[in-house]
Scaffold this active site. Structure first.
Site, mmCIF file in Angstrom:
data_model
loop_
_atom_site.group_PDB
_atom_site.id
_atom_site.type_symbol
_atom_site.label_atom_id
_atom_site.label_comp_id
_atom_site.label_asym_id
_atom_site.label_seq_id
_atom_site.Cartn_x
_atom_site.Cartn_y
_atom_site.Cartn_z
ATOM 1 N N HIS A 187 0.829 -1.220 0.000
ATOM 2 C CA HIS A 187 0.000 0.000 0.000
ATOM 3 C C HIS A 187 0.860 1.265 0.000
ATOM 4 O O HIS A 187 0.692 2.157 -0.831
ATOM 5 C CB HIS A 187 -0.913 -0.060 1.231
ATOM 6 C CG HIS A 187 -1.858 1.084 1.347
ATOM 7 N ND1 HIS A 187 -1.597 2.182 2.144
ATOM 8 C CD2 HIS A 187 -3.045 1.338 0.743
ATOM 9 C CE1 HIS A 187 -2.603 3.033 2.048
ATOM 10 N NE2 HIS A 187 -3.499 2.542 1.199
ATOM 11 N N ARG A 237 -8.359 4.255 -9.379
ATOM 12 C CA ARG A 237 -8.788 3.362 -8.285
ATOM 13 C C ARG A 237 -9.799 4.127 -7.454
ATOM 14 O O ARG A 237 -9.419 4.926 -6.590
ATOM 15 C CB ARG A 237 -7.583 2.978 -7.434
ATOM 16 C CG ARG A 237 -6.520 2.138 -8.139
ATOM 17 C CD ARG A 237 -5.310 2.011 -7.229
ATOM 18 N NE ARG A 237 -4.435 0.911 -7.590
ATOM 19 C CZ ARG A 237 -3.228 1.071 -8.148
ATOM 20 N NH1 ARG A 237 -2.781 2.276 -8.423
ATOM 21 N NH2 ARG A 237 -2.472 0.010 -8.410
ATOM 22 N N ARG A 247 -11.931 2.225 -12.579
ATOM 23 C CA ARG A 247 -12.116 0.883 -12.022
ATOM 24 C C ARG A 247 -13.135 0.966 -10.895
ATOM 25 O O ARG A 247 -12.987 1.804 -9.987
ATOM 26 C CB ARG A 247 -10.797 0.357 -11.465
ATOM 27 C CG ARG A 247 -10.982 -0.991 -10.820
ATOM 28 C CD ARG A 247 -9.695 -1.520 -10.270
ATOM 29 N NE ARG A 247 -9.357 -0.906 -8.998
ATOM 30 C CZ ARG A 247 -8.240 -1.192 -8.333
ATOM 31 N NH1 ARG A 247 -7.371 -2.027 -8.836
ATOM 32 N NH2 ARG A 247 -7.986 -0.618 -7.175
ATOM 33 N N GLU A 249 -6.512 -9.881 -13.470
ATOM 34 C CA GLU A 249 -5.553 -9.940 -12.360
ATOM 35 C C GLU A 249 -5.660 -11.242 -11.584
ATOM 36 O O GLU A 249 -5.031 -11.399 -10.558
ATOM 37 C CB GLU A 249 -5.665 -8.709 -11.457
ATOM 38 C CG GLU A 249 -7.060 -8.333 -11.073
ATOM 39 C CD GLU A 249 -7.140 -7.019 -10.303
ATOM 40 O OE1 GLU A 249 -6.108 -6.487 -9.883
ATOM 41 O OE2 GLU A 249 -8.265 -6.558 -10.114
ATOM 42 N N GLY A 306 -3.796 -6.389 -14.561
ATOM 43 C CA GLY A 306 -3.380 -5.843 -13.256
ATOM 44 C C GLY A 306 -2.266 -6.726 -12.738
ATOM 45 O O GLY A 306 -2.493 -7.717 -12.050
ATOM 46 N N ASN A 350 -0.054 -6.429 -10.545
ATOM 47 C CA ASN A 350 0.270 -6.537 -9.114
ATOM 48 C C ASN A 350 -0.417 -7.770 -8.537
ATOM 49 O O ASN A 350 0.218 -8.655 -7.968
ATOM 50 C CB ASN A 350 -0.215 -5.303 -8.344
ATOM 51 C CG ASN A 350 0.369 -4.020 -8.876
ATOM 52 O OD1 ASN A 350 1.437 -4.028 -9.459
ATOM 53 N ND2 ASN A 350 -0.330 -2.916 -8.685
ATOM 54 N N ASP A 351 -1.755 -7.800 -8.696
ATOM 55 C CA ASP A 351 -2.477 -8.960 -8.172
ATOM 56 C C ASP A 351 -2.155 -10.209 -8.975
ATOM 57 O O ASP A 351 -2.074 -11.303 -8.431
ATOM 58 C CB ASP A 351 -3.985 -8.683 -8.183
ATOM 59 C CG ASP A 351 -4.415 -7.989 -6.892
ATOM 60 O OD1 ASP A 351 -4.020 -8.458 -5.819
ATOM 61 O OD2 ASP A 351 -5.105 -6.955 -6.972
ATOM 62 N N CYS A 353 -1.782 -2.293 -16.362
ATOM 63 C CA CYS A 353 -1.947 -1.138 -15.470
ATOM 64 C C CYS A 353 -1.374 -1.405 -14.089
ATOM 65 O O CYS A 353 -1.554 -0.607 -13.188
ATOM 66 C CB CYS A 353 -3.402 -0.712 -15.389
ATOM 67 S SG CYS A 353 -4.451 -1.961 -14.636
HETATM 68 C C1 PEP Z 1 -3.133 -4.662 -9.914
HETATM 69 O O1 PEP Z 1 -3.531 -5.544 -9.170
HETATM 70 O O2 PEP Z 1 -2.206 -4.833 -10.737
HETATM 71 C C2 PEP Z 1 -3.711 -3.310 -9.866
HETATM 72 C C3 PEP Z 1 -3.338 -2.395 -10.729
HETATM 73 O O3 PEP Z 1 -4.619 -3.061 -8.911
HETATM 74 P P1 PEP Z 1 -4.305 -2.773 -7.382
HETATM 75 O O4 PEP Z 1 -2.854 -2.468 -7.259
HETATM 76 O O5 PEP Z 1 -5.174 -1.638 -6.994
HETATM 77 O O6 PEP Z 1 -4.704 -4.040 -6.710
HETATM 78 MG MG MG Z 2 -5.417 -5.387 -8.210
#
Ligand code: PEP
Ligand code: MG
Length: 855
Positions: free
Chosen positions: A427, A534, A590, A717, A738, A740-741, A803
């Site tokens: 975060h 977001r 989103r 994601e 996505g 990250n996830d 993203c």
């Molecule tokens: C992701 O998961 O890649 C993403 C962009 O969303 P967040 O970081 O808000 O989970």
């Molecule tokens: Mg995500």
């Protein structure tokens, strides 16, 4: 006219000699260019890569013929000449040929001090680099150069068990061999490979007649450049060591300098204006003809000027950009070349204030460098304290174990952030990059007490709230006190370079922007729209949190709707503002993503406050909070799953988006909003939500009489969404990965906890890099490729993008471009890096990847 001679692996450098950087190295080639420009370069011979390789392997070498090229009385120097000067090489060795006899002769012509110093320096470098003696053995009890020389000869003989070699051919051969072998050493190889050299990179050597720069009259040596190495502004700088200062220089370990240019004191410019002008003319000529800012290395011997070498001026990233743009604007280089000369990864230094690299650093803590730039402020340990400091106009650095959405207001006002836990996509890291704040995460070597408001470091130092620190998000270090900063450099040159990059690149760059302030930054950095807004961040704003909580606590659909009714105008205003700022550009929104419990207080005090506000017994609140808690919230009731099971939230958001679309449309701004569903794993989720959102759109069209379109997309994601992308694309006009996830779920690796062991994993090469930082092209990348292929098969022309935080990483951009993605989206402050990196890829693709010879 000079003749060109190729004898036994060496070539005399003259205007006609056949040599290139790929056979004799960049230095040899550059010296030839200087000669062609008519600069007074002393006689020089170049040894080819092949000859040097032979020397290292112990093959014979006709050193007598090489020596015969120079006059018998010459002193020589040998310098390395690798293909790209940035790859380095062994240090130069000067004054080869000095021996007792030459010492005597030079004492008569140039003075004993000068002769002794020259001889002494040669003995010392020969001893250390050729005979491999211990440098510390050469400590002297006398300051007189001739006394020192005598001591040095004795020390050499004692340490080497033989007298210092007197024959020039022995000296030269040994010097050449030792330099050739040094290049073959493992450390040297690893070092140059780290700088981009191929494993088989060759080394050339140049042997040059010494131009001594000593003697009666104006004699000395120096370097001159016409550009400031830090700012890139055009101004003459350098240094000149006058021969009369040689003795001082020896005592001050070479530090005594005579100024080159100083209107206030004695300087070369003041005392020898003609020579000074000649030198600056030469530097200008090199700039124009070698198409680069060059530093001229020169000597003066009795007023006679010689140019020994010219090397590319070493420079800060900010100077690199200034220089490249200036050269292109004067048509000395092309715009493509200017763009290629600026390294994308160096750009963040220009976008944020930086800790001055020359400043003293007392490192208190180290962690992962999660968001670049430097900031100074007082330590605070809670978001509330950060807000209190900000209210007083006091800069602060927020230190937390980890941040949660509850900290967001404190993060917005802090000047920098440090967390004990977390990794590149935790975060704190994501928010800080979005805000352009320096941030360090995973600084686990400390004991943090948020209740006592103290932190204790591994080395036993304690710090309290209010202590001043400097945070360096580029290096991942927190420093004691207030350290000097360099200001950002978003000037005209920066804008010019990036606009050239935009003309050249062929993949879109959007920004991840959640607030109007982010959107302004995205516009300032010329993102081509918002690729990810977001929306949940909007609900953490003052005044909205309580309504959110009311909505979460609602027992019935009606009560929930009533709470959402209050949020609707706020969201409508959010989107109206975003559309207004991004006018003419796409905005991808989103829908709500996090689990609802993130909006509830986590401690008893917070729950009591909420109970008061809602007029509920504390036990009810505690019970509800407990009921919403999940074992694995990141895999729980969040994203589209909330959209399916608590559909009123998405209904409200869709309505707010459409009403905002109508509102800006009435002002004449046409918007086609993009709505994106997070955490999808099944086609049916999209089907259900599409039906509802279509319904909301129809209702808004009916109520307002306005017509508008929208695009529905899916955020890929979860691994299943990637695998079933063909199915899913049936209902979605765009897919945005996505990462990250997707990385978290592909590895089964918590993005918030991996920081704890990522260092050990990377160090032991379990992972080549932190996959949250650098896209795992083999694993996660395969899912991207599969998803893209299946989506395209089902819906040709489907828009594809990334993203996740990887979107701003040059390697990921290369991957996406190769895979034919339409755009990447990244934090606003990474947009310039992404624009430049994308341009590099396009230029290299078109031109083939040939490094410039004078880089
Ligand atoms: C992701 O998961 O890649 C993403 C962009 O969303 P967040 O970081 O808000 O989970
Ligand atoms: Mg995500």
């Amino acid at each position: 006219m000079q003749k060109s001679a190729q004898i036994a692996g060496f070539t005399e450098i003259n205007a006609e000699a056949t040599l290139s950087a790929s056979t004799h190295g960049g230095r040899a080639k550059c010296l030839q260019r200087l000669i062609r420009l008519g600069l007074p370069v002393p006689q020089t011979v170049a040894l080819s890569f092949g000859a040097v390789k032979g020397l290292a392997a112990g093959q014979g070498f006709d050193v007598s013929r090489l020596l015969a090229t120079f006059g018998a009385r010459s002193l020589l120097c040998v310098r390395p000449s690798s293909q790209d000067p940035d790859w380095g090489g062994p240090g130069a060795i000067l004054n080869i040929g000095m021996n007792d006899r030459r010492h005597l002769e030079l004492s008569q012509t140039h003075g004993e001090d000068a002769a002794s110093i020259l001889y002494l320096r040669f003995i010392q470098s020969y001893a250390v680099h050729v005979a491999r003696l211990d440098a510390d053995a050469f400590s002297f009890t006398d300051n007189d150069p001739t006394e020192r020389l005598k001591q040095a000869l004795t020390i050499y003989e004692d340490e080497a068990d033989e007298p210092f070699p007197q024959e020039a051919d022995v000296q030269l051969l040994e010097v050449l061999r030792s330099m050739a072998r040094a290049w073959e050493g493992t450390t040297a190889r690893l070092l140059r490979q780290a700088r981009g050299a191929p494993p088989d990179a060759g080394l050339g050597l140049v042997v040059q007649e010494m131009a001594l720069g000593v003697g009666p009259g104006e004699s000395g040596s120096g370097v001159l450049r016409c550009v400031d190495q830090v700012t890139g502004q055009r101004r003459v700088s350098g240094r000149y060591l006058r021969q009369s200062f040689l003795r001082d220089a020896l005592e001050a370990n070479g530090e005594a300098l005579y100024l080159l240019e100083d209107p206030r004191g004695p300087s070369l410019e003041g005392e020898q204006p003609e020579i000074f002008d000649r030198l600056t003319e030469m530097a200008e000529m090199c700039r124009a003809r070698l198409r680069e800012e060059m530093e001229i290395e020169f000597t003066l011997e009795r007023g006679k000027l010689r140019v020994l070498d010219a090397v590319r001026v070493s420079r800060s990233p900010r100077a690199a950009l200034q220089i490249a743009v200036a050269l292109a604007e004067e048509s000395i280089i092309s715009r493509e070349e200017a763009v290629l000369r600026v390294e994308p990864r160096a750009l963040p230094e220009l976008l944020h204030p930086q800790v001055d690299p020359k400043a003293k650093r007392d490192v208190i803590l180290r962690g992962i460098a999660a968001s670049p730039g430097g900031a100074i402020g007082k330590l605070v340990f809670s978001a509330q304290a950060a807000q209190a400091h900000a209210a007083q106009g006091e800069p602060c650095i927020l230190v937390r174990r980890e941040t949660t959405p509850e900290d967001i207001r404190g993060m917005h006002v802090a000047n920098g952030i440090l967390t004990e836990r977390g990794g590149m996509t935790s975060h704190a890291a994501v928010i800080a990059r979005g805000l352009g704040l320096p941030c360090i995460v995973g600084a686990s070597d400390m004991r943090l007490s948020t209740s006592k408001k103290t932190l204790r470091t591994k080395d036993g130092r304690s710090f309290r709230e209010g202590d001043t620190v400097t945070i360096d998000g580029s290096s991942g270090e927190m420093l004691l006190g207030e350290v000097e900063m360099l200001e950002p450099a978003l000037d005209d040159s920066f804008q010019s370079l990036l606009s050239w990059a935009d003309e050249l690149r062929d993949i879109g760059i959007r920004a991840n922007a959640d607030t109007p302030a982010d959107a302004q930054t995205a516009r300032m950095f010329k993102a081509e729209g918002i690729g990810l807004c977001r929306t949940e961040h909007m609900f953490f704003e003052e005044g909205r949190m309580m309504v959110m909580r009311e909505m979460i606590f609602a027992d019935s659909t009606e009560d929930r709707r009533a709470a959402l009714e209050q949020l609707l105008p706020m969201q409508r205003e959010d989107f109206t503002q975003l559309f207004g700022i991004m006018v003419g550009q796409p905005v991808c929104i989103r829908l709500f993503d996090p689990p609802l419990h993130e909006f509830l207080p986590s401690d008893r005090e917070g729950m009591r406050g909420l109970a008061e506000a809602l007029g509920l017994p504390l036990s009810d609140v505690a019970h509800r909070v407990e009921a919403l808690a999940e074992f694995n919230p990141m895999l729980g009731l969040r994203g589209v799953r909330l959209g399916v099971t608590v559909p009123e939230i998405y209904d409200m958001q869709a309505r707010a988006i459409f009403e905002a679309t109508v509102a800006v449309g009435r002002k004449g701004d046409h918007v086609v909003p993009e709505i994106m569903l997070p955490l999808v794993s099944a086609r049916r989720e999209v089907e259900l939500l599409k039906t509802r959102i279509d319904g909301v759109a129809a209702a808004v069209r009916n109520e307002t009489g306005a017509s508008f379109d929208y695009r529905l997309g899916v955020m890929v994601e979860t691994p299943r969404a990637a695998l079933r992308a063909g199915d899913i694309a049936g209902h979605a006009t765009f897919l945005s990965f996505g990462t990250n996830d997707l990385t978290q779920m592909t590895y089964g690796l918590s993005r918030d906890d991996a920081g704890k062991f990522m260092g050990a994993y990377v160090q032991q090469q379990v992972f080549p890099e932190d996959p949250f930082h650098t896209l795992d092209q083999e694993g996660v990348g395969e899912l991207l490729m599969l998803g893209a292929e299946r989506a395209r098969a089902a819906r040709p022309g489907v828009t594809l993008s990334v993203c996740g935080e990887h979107g701003g990483d040059p390697d990921t951009i290369a991957f996406c471009r190769e895979a034919g993605f339409d755009y990447v989206s990244c934090s606003p402050f990474r947009v310039p890096v992404a624009r430049l990196a994308a341009a590099h890829l396009a230029i290299r693709d078109r031109a083939g990847d040939a490094p410039g010879e004078l880089r």
